[in-house]
Design a protein around this motif. Structure first.
Motif, PDB file in Angstrom:
ATOM      1  N   CYS A   1     -11.646  -8.201  -7.728  1.00 42.60           N
ATOM      2  CA  CYS A   1     -12.110  -7.112  -7.647  1.00 42.60           C
ATOM      3  C   CYS A   1     -10.917  -6.212  -6.836  1.00 42.60           C
ATOM      4  CB  CYS A   1     -13.506  -6.583  -6.514  1.00 42.60           C
ATOM      5  SG  CYS A   1     -13.375  -4.891  -5.783  1.00 42.60           S
ATOM      6  N   ILE A   2     -10.671  -7.368  -5.766  1.00 39.48           N
ATOM      7  CA  ILE A   2      -9.256  -6.385  -4.633  1.00 39.48           C
ATOM      8  C   ILE A   2      -8.070  -6.908  -5.672  1.00 39.48           C
ATOM      9  CG2 ILE A   2      -9.049  -9.519  -3.759  1.00 39.48           C
ATOM     10  CD1 ILE A   2      -9.310  -5.244  -2.083  1.00 39.48           C
ATOM     11  N   LEU A   3      -7.554  -8.004  -6.414  1.00 42.67           N
ATOM     12  CA  LEU A   3      -6.329  -7.817  -5.958  1.00 42.67           C
ATOM     13  C   LEU A   3      -5.084  -7.026  -6.752  1.00 42.67           C
ATOM     14  CD1 LEU A   3      -6.279 -11.782  -8.418  1.00 42.67           C
ATOM     15  CD2 LEU A   3      -4.737 -10.984  -6.951  1.00 42.67           C
ATOM     16  N   PRO A   4      -6.277  -6.058  -7.621  1.00 42.63           N
ATOM     17  CA  PRO A   4      -5.094  -4.589  -7.942  1.00 42.63           C
ATOM     18  C   PRO A   4      -4.952  -3.773  -6.795  1.00 42.63           C
ATOM     19  CG  PRO A   4      -7.166  -4.942  -9.539  1.00 42.63           C
ATOM     20  CD  PRO A   4      -7.407  -6.115  -8.207  1.00 42.63           C
ATOM     21  N   GLN A   5      -5.818  -3.524  -5.290  1.00 38.59           N
ATOM     22  CA  GLN A   5      -5.443  -3.207  -4.444  1.00 38.59           C
ATOM     23  C   GLN A   5      -4.063  -3.839  -3.827  1.00 38.59           C
ATOM     24  OE1 GLN A   5      -7.006  -0.359  -3.950  1.00 38.59           O
ATOM     25  NE2 GLN A   5      -8.065  -0.735  -5.530  1.00 38.59           N
ATOM     26  N   ILE A   6      -4.265  -5.856  -3.886  1.00 38.91           N
ATOM     27  CA  ILE A   6      -3.657  -6.439  -3.301  1.00 38.91           C
ATOM     28  C   ILE A   6      -1.871  -5.706  -4.014  1.00 38.91           C
ATOM     29  CG2 ILE A   6      -2.281  -8.164  -2.588  1.00 38.91           C
ATOM     30  CD1 ILE A   6      -4.832  -9.056  -2.590  1.00 38.91           C
ATOM     31  N   GLU A   7      -1.658  -4.795  -5.098  1.00 46.00           N
ATOM     32  CA  GLU A   7      -0.863  -4.909  -5.626  1.00 46.00           C
ATOM     33  C   GLU A   7      -0.511  -3.788  -5.139  1.00 46.00           C
ATOM     34  OE1 GLU A   7       1.294  -4.088 -10.000  1.00 46.00           O
ATOM     35  OE2 GLU A   7      -0.343  -4.379  -9.966  1.00 46.00           O
ATOM     36  N   GLU A   8      -1.102  -2.823  -4.991  1.00 51.39           N
ATOM     37  CA  GLU A   8      -0.357  -1.386  -3.889  1.00 51.39           C
ATOM     38  C   GLU A   8      -0.363  -1.708  -3.113  1.00 51.39           C
ATOM     39  OE1 GLU A   8      -3.531   1.823  -4.675  1.00 51.39           O
ATOM     40  OE2 GLU A   8      -4.315   1.241  -5.768  1.00 51.39           O
ATOM     41  N   LEU A   9      -0.820  -2.584  -2.075  1.00 46.91           N
ATOM     42  CA  LEU A   9      -0.467  -2.660  -0.684  1.00 46.91           C
ATOM     43  C   LEU A   9       1.041  -3.291  -0.551  1.00 46.91           C
ATOM     44  CD1 LEU A   9      -4.073  -4.447   0.719  1.00 46.91           C
ATOM     45  CD2 LEU A   9      -3.007  -2.092   1.515  1.00 46.91           C
ATOM     46  N   LEU A  10       1.393  -4.198  -1.330  1.00 48.06           N
ATOM     47  CA  LEU A  10       2.756  -5.364  -1.278  1.00 48.06           C
ATOM     48  C   LEU A  10       3.723  -4.221  -1.471  1.00 48.06           C
ATOM     49  CD1 LEU A  10       2.353  -8.617  -3.425  1.00 48.06           C
ATOM     50  CD2 LEU A  10       1.930  -8.149  -0.757  1.00 48.06           C
ATOM     51  N   GLN A  11       3.612  -2.753  -2.094  1.00 48.21           N
ATOM     52  CA  GLN A  11       4.357  -1.753  -2.557  1.00 48.21           C
ATOM     53  C   GLN A  11       4.434  -0.810  -1.280  1.00 48.21           C
ATOM     54  OE1 GLN A  11       5.116  -0.834  -7.209  1.00 48.21           O
ATOM     55  NE2 GLN A  11       2.861  -1.963  -6.837  1.00 48.21           N
ATOM     56  N   SER A  12       3.201  -0.870  -0.321  1.00 49.44           N
ATOM     57  CA  SER A  12       3.295   0.222   0.831  1.00 49.44           C
ATOM     58  C   SER A  12       4.234   0.329   1.452  1.00 49.44           C
ATOM     59  CB  SER A  12       2.037  -0.040   1.641  1.00 49.44           C
ATOM     60  OG  SER A  12       1.810   0.953   2.599  1.00 49.44           O
ATOM     61  N   LYS A  13       4.921   0.966   2.262  1.00 52.12           N
ATOM     62  CA  LYS A  13       5.856   1.171   3.126  1.00 52.12           C
ATOM     63  C   LYS A  13       5.134   1.425   4.316  1.00 52.12           C
ATOM     64  CE  LYS A  13       4.591   6.556   4.224  1.00 52.12           C
ATOM     65  NZ  LYS A  13       5.135   7.912   3.581  1.00 52.12           N
ATOM     66  N   TYR A  14       3.738   1.250   4.637  1.00 57.23           N
ATOM     67  CA  TYR A  14       3.589   0.644   5.899  1.00 57.23           C
ATOM     68  C   TYR A  14       4.043  -0.957   6.224  1.00 57.23           C
ATOM     69  CZ  TYR A  14       1.879   5.875   5.999  1.00 57.23           C
ATOM     70  OH  TYR A  14       1.756   7.035   6.322  1.00 57.23           O
ATOM     71  N   GLU A  15       3.953  -1.690   7.395  1.00 54.26           N
ATOM     72  CA  GLU A  15       4.625  -2.853   7.404  1.00 54.26           C
ATOM     73  C   GLU A  15       2.530  -3.850   7.590  1.00 54.26           C
ATOM     74  OE1 GLU A  15       6.542  -6.077  10.593  1.00 54.26           O
ATOM     75  OE2 GLU A  15       6.730  -3.674  11.084  1.00 54.26           O
ATOM     76  N   SER A  16       2.333  -2.846   8.518  1.00 55.75           N
ATOM     77  CA  SER A  16       0.791  -3.536   8.402  1.00 55.75           C
ATOM     78  C   SER A  16      -0.154  -3.912   6.974  1.00 55.75           C
ATOM     79  CB  SER A  16      -0.240  -3.120   9.011  1.00 55.75           C
ATOM     80  OG  SER A  16      -0.397  -1.380   9.093  1.00 55.75           O
ATOM     81  N   TYR A  17      -0.039  -2.432   6.249  1.00 61.09           N
ATOM     82  CA  TYR A  17      -0.271  -2.431   5.413  1.00 61.09           C
ATOM     83  C   TYR A  17      -0.024  -3.715   4.097  1.00 61.09           C
ATOM     84  CZ  TYR A  17      -2.377   1.676   5.491  1.00 61.09           C
ATOM     85  OH  TYR A  17      -3.351   2.474   6.229  1.00 61.09           O
ATOM     86  N   VAL A  18       1.101  -4.446   4.210  1.00 60.40           N
ATOM     87  CA  VAL A  18       2.302  -5.366   3.419  1.00 60.40           C
ATOM     88  C   VAL A  18       1.960  -6.455   4.139  1.00 60.40           C
ATOM     89  CG1 VAL A  18       5.042  -6.261   2.892  1.00 60.40           C
ATOM     90  CG2 VAL A  18       3.832  -3.714   2.668  1.00 60.40           C
ATOM     91  N   GLN A  19       1.712  -7.009   5.115  1.00 60.32           N
ATOM     92  CA  GLN A  19       0.850  -8.042   5.786  1.00 60.32           C
ATOM     93  C   GLN A  19      -0.217  -8.529   5.699  1.00 60.32           C
ATOM     94  OE1 GLN A  19       1.652  -8.255  10.039  1.00 60.32           O
ATOM     95  NE2 GLN A  19       1.353  -9.827  10.246  1.00 60.32           N
ATOM     96  N   THR A  20      -0.806  -7.933   5.564  1.00 57.21           N
ATOM     97  CA  THR A  20      -2.314  -7.588   4.817  1.00 57.21           C
ATOM     98  C   THR A  20      -2.786  -8.264   3.814  1.00 57.21           C
ATOM     99  OG1 THR A  20      -3.757  -5.955   6.556  1.00 57.21           O
ATOM    100  CG2 THR A  20      -5.135  -6.442   4.917  1.00 57.21           C
ATOM    101  N   GLY A  21      -1.992  -7.993   2.615  1.00 52.82           N
ATOM    102  CA  GLY A  21      -1.784  -7.855   0.887  1.00 52.82           C
ATOM    103  C   GLY A  21      -1.240  -9.114   0.294  1.00 52.82           C
ATOM    104  N   CYS A  22       0.004  -9.793   1.640  1.00 46.37           N
ATOM    105  CA  CYS A  22       0.593 -11.500   1.858  1.00 46.37           C
ATOM    106  C   CYS A  22      -0.615 -11.911   1.902  1.00 46.37           C
ATOM    107  CB  CYS A  22       1.950 -10.982   2.044  1.00 46.37           C
ATOM    108  SG  CYS A  22       2.201 -10.026   1.854  1.00 46.37           S
TER     109      CYS A  22
END
Length: 693
Positions: free
Chosen positions: A595-616
């Motif tokens: 369920c969450i892996l497709p969302q992680i792909e979006e988070l890793l490409q986000s311009k917001y640092e906190s989103y990228v950190q959470t995705g990683c």
């Protein structure tokens, strides 16, 4: 000596622009508490005297961002590890490169000098720990056992043990003489950021991203204490010099802990943000943090901090805290036996024994490549007067940097707010352009020339006659062509400034139609509040969406809760939920991954640092917990007969593998970036390497 303002428990000592690009690492000198080393994405290491405005030395040689730094116990040497896996050791007194050490295959994440011998340990994102002989440019031993990046290393006070902390949530203890692991502590539930030995007793403390600090008995090898209540990840810890309490630094807060029994003596709100390192000097605790190119130092007056349950806060006698009763039973714990001499032969004997017992020794002789690396490195003295005061030996016996006995004074309430300066590593001087305005141009000089930054920028500044006094403050005029040399200002920012750092009122004011007009307070407030309604609508909508997800969460169905968060089509909601789930890895199931892996792909490409950190963070947890299951399920032979459960698991694993395969290409591209995110993605690339086989 006059006593400074003692009404403050903590204050900001200074803020400075430390590098021409983002600061990536910091380290305080623990012996004196008066030296600071900063590493940046500009590949430089800068040495500063605490509370002084200008850089003392600038060290070059690394070709990739500096990931970690550490002073030796005498503060005569400093070592820095880079993103490429190389280490460089500089002799600060001689102002030259001492050694270049190569061998790690990924970012160097942690460093520590041996307390006696000419050795140092390094931990890397490649999961290896290496013990180096600095004099011979050789790796004495490699310790393997961690499964993720090694974030912190610490030698025991007697020099016989090495403790390591890792992103794999474990703390390991290594015997340097036997060349093997003694024990492993697994009670942390998230990455361990920091470890430190008690200065006298057989105790070890560790701080983690799980918001706890734990204490370990090194005789019985068991946990004897655990803190609760931290508001964020524990980033740095420090025992008091007498070992009576433990200071823990987390987001904006300093806590003082005791053990046996566990108790929190005091909580001090400091406001230092993501504090990176601590040092204690003259009964003051120095904390340092960084943001982009800026470095900030804070002071906590330990005389005003409660350090035991039986001493009243602030009760001091002869400038010293009253004696604290020793907890019953603590005197029975064994103390470290330090060598009575610093005999080189003794150190070499221990080293030789370690090499003889080590089947994986990596000793090597200096090569021509090492010589070339050393020649390309340099140590430039940018402040000769300060350098001479700190590093020049006062006599032939002692070469240790001089200790200043006076504490750092607290700022007065009416103290002015000096401006910031350009660091010595980026030397500029103002020259006029065609319009008559000043602009920066490089000069060939080792003396820094300061760039004055106005604190308030008006929309249409106008010159004010010098001869006409004015009762009301007027906006500062733009600088004009001048022949006089600009007067240097100290790069110290005191905490008493009324305006927020990094914000200028002029940025929020509309351009004036008439140069002679002055924007009134009411009009300025109207402009500032323009976005207020929009922000309120956004926050109300987010709160409503979170209430919806929380209603589903109350039923105990985590997967349905996450699916409802995804269906809202708001990444901020997904990030909020993942930040909760990431703190409890036991909540993760295979169903959540699909369920969450497709969302992680979006988070890793986000311009917001906190989103990228959470995705990683989420992706690391998935790879750590489920990759062995996915790999085993997909490679196992087909079963005989009908097994519905196995078929369902096989389909889920197949879907996860496909999604992870897509993510691996994204991670590979991101890993080529320079900076903090590049380091994180390189670590993910190592974890995802089995996907290519």
């Amino acid at each position: 000596m006059a006593v400074a303002n003692t009404t403050k428990t903590s204050w900001k000592l200074q803020e400075m622009v430390a590098h021409s690009s983002n600061v990536s690492s910091l380290a305080l000198g623990k012996t004196s508490g008066r030296l600071l080393a900063t590493g940046g994405e500009d590949c430089r290491v800068n040495i500063w005297a605490v509370s002084k405005p200008n850089c003392v030395m600038s060290l070059t040689g690394h070709t990739t961002p500096v990931e970690c730094i550490q002073f030796s116990s005498s503060e005569e040497q400093v070592v820095a590890g880079s993103q490429s896996g190389s280490l460089r050791v500089w002799d600060l007194e001689a102002a030259k490169i001492l050694r270049t050490l190569m061998g790690h295959k990924a970012n160097v994440c942690s460093l520590d000098f041996h307390p006696f011998g000419e050795y140092l340990a390094s931990g890397s994102m490649d999961t290896n720990i290496k013990l180096w002989d600095v004099r011979r440019k050789g790796c004495v031993f490699r310790y393997k056992g961690h499964t993720q990046a090694v974030r912190c290393l610490a030698f025991s006070p007697d020099g016989k043990w090495l403790a390591s902390a890792s992103d794999d949530s474990t703390v390991k203890l290594w015997d340097l003489t036997a060349g093997k692991m003694i024990t492993e502590f697994k009670e942390h539930t998230a990455a361990v950021n920091i470890v430190q030995f008690h200065p006298n007793e057989y105790l070890l403390a560790s701080g983690s991203a799980d918001r706890t600090m734990k204490l370990w008995d090194l005789e019985k090898f068991k946990m004897i204490g655990s803190s609760e209540g931290e508001t964020g990840a524990v980033r740095c810890i420090s025992f008091s010099p007498d070992g009576s309490c433990l200071y823990s630094g987390s987001e904006d807060t300093l806590r003082v802990y005791g053990w046996e029994p566990d108790r929190c003596f005091d909580v001090v709100h400091v406001g230092w943000g993501r504090v990176t390192d601590l040092a204690i000097c003259n009964n003051q605790l120095i904390g340092v943090s960084h943001s982009q190119t800026n470095v900030s130092l804070y002071v906590v007056d330990l005389n005003r901090v409660k350090k035991s349950g039986s001493v009243i806060q602030g009760l001091i006698q002869d400038n010293k805290p009253l004696a604290v009763p020793t907890p019953k039973g603590s005197t029975l714990r064994r103390n470290y036996e330090r060598p009575t001499t610093s005999c080189t032969g003794q150190r070499m004997k221990r080293s030789s024994e370690s090499e003889r017992r080590s089947p994986e020794g990596e000793r090597r002789s200096p090569s021509s490549e090492d010589e070339r690396e050393d020649k390309e490195s340099s140590a430039e003295i940018t402040n000769p007067d300060e350098y001479k005061e700190i590093f020049q030996p006062r006599n032939a016996i002692s070469r240790t940097p001089p200790k200043r006995t006076e504490p750092f004074p607290a700022p007065l309430e009416d103290e002015s707010f000096p401006v910031k300066s350009v660091p010595a590593v980026e030397i500029v001087t103002p020259v006029p352009d065609r319009a008559g305005q000043l602009k920066a141009a490089p000069i060939a000089s080792s003396t820094p020339v300061l760039r004055v930054e106005p604190t308030v920028v008006a929309a249409a500044p106008r010159p004010v006659p010098v001869t006409t006094p004015s009762l009301a403050p007027a906006p500062a005029p733009r600088p004009v062509v001048v022949t006089a040399k600009p007067r240097p200002q100290p790069a110290i920012i005191h905490s008493t400034r009324n305006e927020p750092i990094g914000l200028n009122v002029g940025d929020f004011l509309p351009p004036a139609r008439n140069k002679a007009s002055v924007v009134g307070d009411e009009e300025a407030l109207v402009q500032i509040r323009k976005g207020h309604d929009t922000m309120c609508v956004m926050l109300t909508s987010r709160h409503k969406n979170l209430d919806t997800v929380r209603a589903v969460w109350a039923s105990g169905d985590i997967k349905t809760s996450l699916e409802s968060a995804v269906s809202i089509n708001d990444l901020s909601i997904v990030v909020d939920i993942l930040n909760i789930v990431n703190l409890k890895p036991s909540l993760w199931k295979l169903d959540l991954c699909t369920c969450i892996l497709p969302q992680i792909e979006e988070l890793l490409q986000s311009k917001y640092e906190s989103y990228v950190q959470t995705g990683c963070t989420s992706l690391k947890l998935i790879l750590k917990r489920f990759w062995p299951l996915i790999s085993d399920t997909l490679t196992s032979p087909p079963s005989v007969g009908v097994d519905i459960t196995r078929e369902e698991r096989h389909q889920k694993c197949k879907a996860c593998y496909k999604q992870l395969k897509n993510l691996s290409n994204l991670v590979k591209n991101k890993a080529e970036q320079v900076g903090r995110h590049g380091s994180t993605f390189k670590e993910l690339q190592l974890l995802m390497a089995p996907l290519d086989y």
